[in-house]
Design an enzyme around this catalytic site. Structure first.
Site, short mmCIF file in Angstrom:
data_model
loop_
_atom_site.label_atom_id
_atom_site.label_comp_id
_atom_site.label_asym_id
_atom_site.label_seq_id
_atom_site.Cartn_x
_atom_site.Cartn_y
_atom_site.Cartn_z
N ARG A 57 39.90 44.55 45.34
CA ARG A 57 41.34 44.63 45.60
C ARG A 57 42.15 45.19 44.44
NH1 ARG A 57 39.09 41.18 48.82
NH2 ARG A 57 37.95 40.74 46.94
N LYS A 86 25.72 54.42 26.75
CA LYS A 86 25.14 55.07 25.56
C LYS A 86 25.54 54.34 24.29
CE LYS A 86 25.53 59.71 27.57
NZ LYS A 86 26.22 61.00 27.39
C1 NCD Z 1 40.21 37.50 41.09
C2 NCD Z 1 39.77 37.92 39.71
O1 NCD Z 1 39.11 38.94 39.52
O2 NCD Z 1 40.15 37.19 38.79
N1 NCD Z 1 40.16 38.51 42.04
C3 NCD Z 1 41.22 39.36 42.17
O3 NCD Z 1 41.59 40.09 41.27
N2 NCD Z 1 41.88 39.34 43.34
C4 NCD Z 1 39.65 36.22 41.55
C5 NCD Z 1 38.17 35.99 41.54
O4 NCD Z 1 37.37 36.84 41.13
O5 NCD Z 1 37.77 34.89 41.94
#
Ligand code: NCD
Length: 306
Positions: A57, A86
């Site tokens: 996302r 590398k």
């Molecule tokens: C989260 C993250 O990467 O911190 N995801 C996100 O960005 N929507 C939550 C998760 O990984 O659990």
């Protein structure tokens, strides 16, 4: 009103005014994000993406945001295809991408990585998650979702549930909700409590949060269950993860008849049942969409003043 930040590293760098500015700008971006209107404001601008950790996302909504405004995107979604394999270090890689792009978005497994990069490059840097540290742009879209659904943020009652120790989304969100006078409950297994330094900071700012490990304690009190994934990749001991996983599972039978919504930054594992997806409770897909107008507003604000 205007936006004063040069980089987006921690939500603690934002004032309530800065947050409200982005939320207001994001409203105007929604028709463009929905492809009902077109925009050329980023023509000739390039966003550099440096993703050292997996993302669906965050990365795709940043790319969509830039492209919906007629801008371009370069970068890497995994280090395997870049010179990181590398042995190129973070500083050199960031310096190079900053030569090609007008702003950088970075996700890294180390806390502090985005701040470090912002100190060595001359373009705006956006933290898309630094280890168990912060995830400020997720917080902006979380707040936007709340305002969009409830018409306000001030005065809401929110339970943050799950991995409060390693979850960077809830670290950022708790600071922001504190600024808006939101009544918070922290629901986690004892091993995954909110870190003491965050509890301390909140207390200093006169923000009170109730802590419990029992989900039942909050179900009748809150407007929002903000559920998080147990962050398997951050556990030093895989056995501890195995013991704790599955600690909370929210499904239709648990919340039936309650006046609340369920949010989640996603990805989910088993903490929110798919039987909530197509009910008025499940708001997480709508929430993920709002990442586009919010990130459009943020990019536009950062790049127009730069
Ligand atoms: C989260 C993250 O990467 O911190 N995801 C996100 O960005 N929507 C939550 C998760 O990984 O659990």
């Amino acid at each position: 009103m205007s936006f004063s930040l040069k980089n987006v590293i921690s939500i603690k760098d934002f004032s309530k005014k800065d947050i409200n500015y982005i939320l207001k700008e994001a409203e105007g971006m929604e028709p463009i994000a929905r492809s009902q209107k077109t925009s050329q404001v980023m023509t000739g601008r390039i966003l550099g993406m440096m993703f050292y950790e997996p993302s669906t996302r965050t990365r795709l909504s940043f790319e969509t945001a830039m492209k919906r405004m007629s801008g371009g995107v370069i970068g890497f979604a995994e280090t395997g295809a870049s010179s990181v394999t590398k042995g190129e270090n973070l500083a050199d890689t960031a310096r190079m991408v900053a030569e090609y792009a007008d702003a950088l978005v970075i996700r890294h497994n180390l806390e502090g990585a985005a701040r470090y990069v912002s100190d060595i490059v001359n373009v705006p840097v956006i933290n898309a998650g630094d280890g168990a540290g912060q995830h400020p742009t997720q917080t902006l879209l979380d707040l936007y979702t709340m305002r969009r659904i409830f018409g306000k943020i001030d005065g809401l009652k929110v339970a943050l549930i799950g991995d409060l120790k390693y979850g960077r989304t809830v670290h950022s969100l708790s600071y922001a909700l504190g600024m808006f006078g939101v009544k918070m409950s922290f629901v986690s297994p004892p091993e995954l409590r909110m870190p003491p330094e965050i509890l301390h900071d909140l207390k200093q700012n006169k923000v009170v949060a109730q802590e419990t490990n029992n989900l039942q304690d909050v179900l009748d009190e809150v407007d929002i269950l903000y559920v998080t994934r147990i962050q398997k990749e951050r556990f030093p001991d895989p056995e501890e993860y195995s013991r704790i996983k599955g600690a909370y599972q929210i499904d239709a039978s648990l919340i039936k008849g309650k006046d609340l919504i369920v949010m989640h930054p996603l990805p989910r594992v088993d903490e929110v049942s798919p039987d909530l997806d197509d009910t008025p409770y499940g708001k997480y897909f709508e929430q993920a969409f709002y990442g586009v107008p919010v990130r459009m507003a943020l990019l536009n604000s950062l790049l127009s003043s730069f």
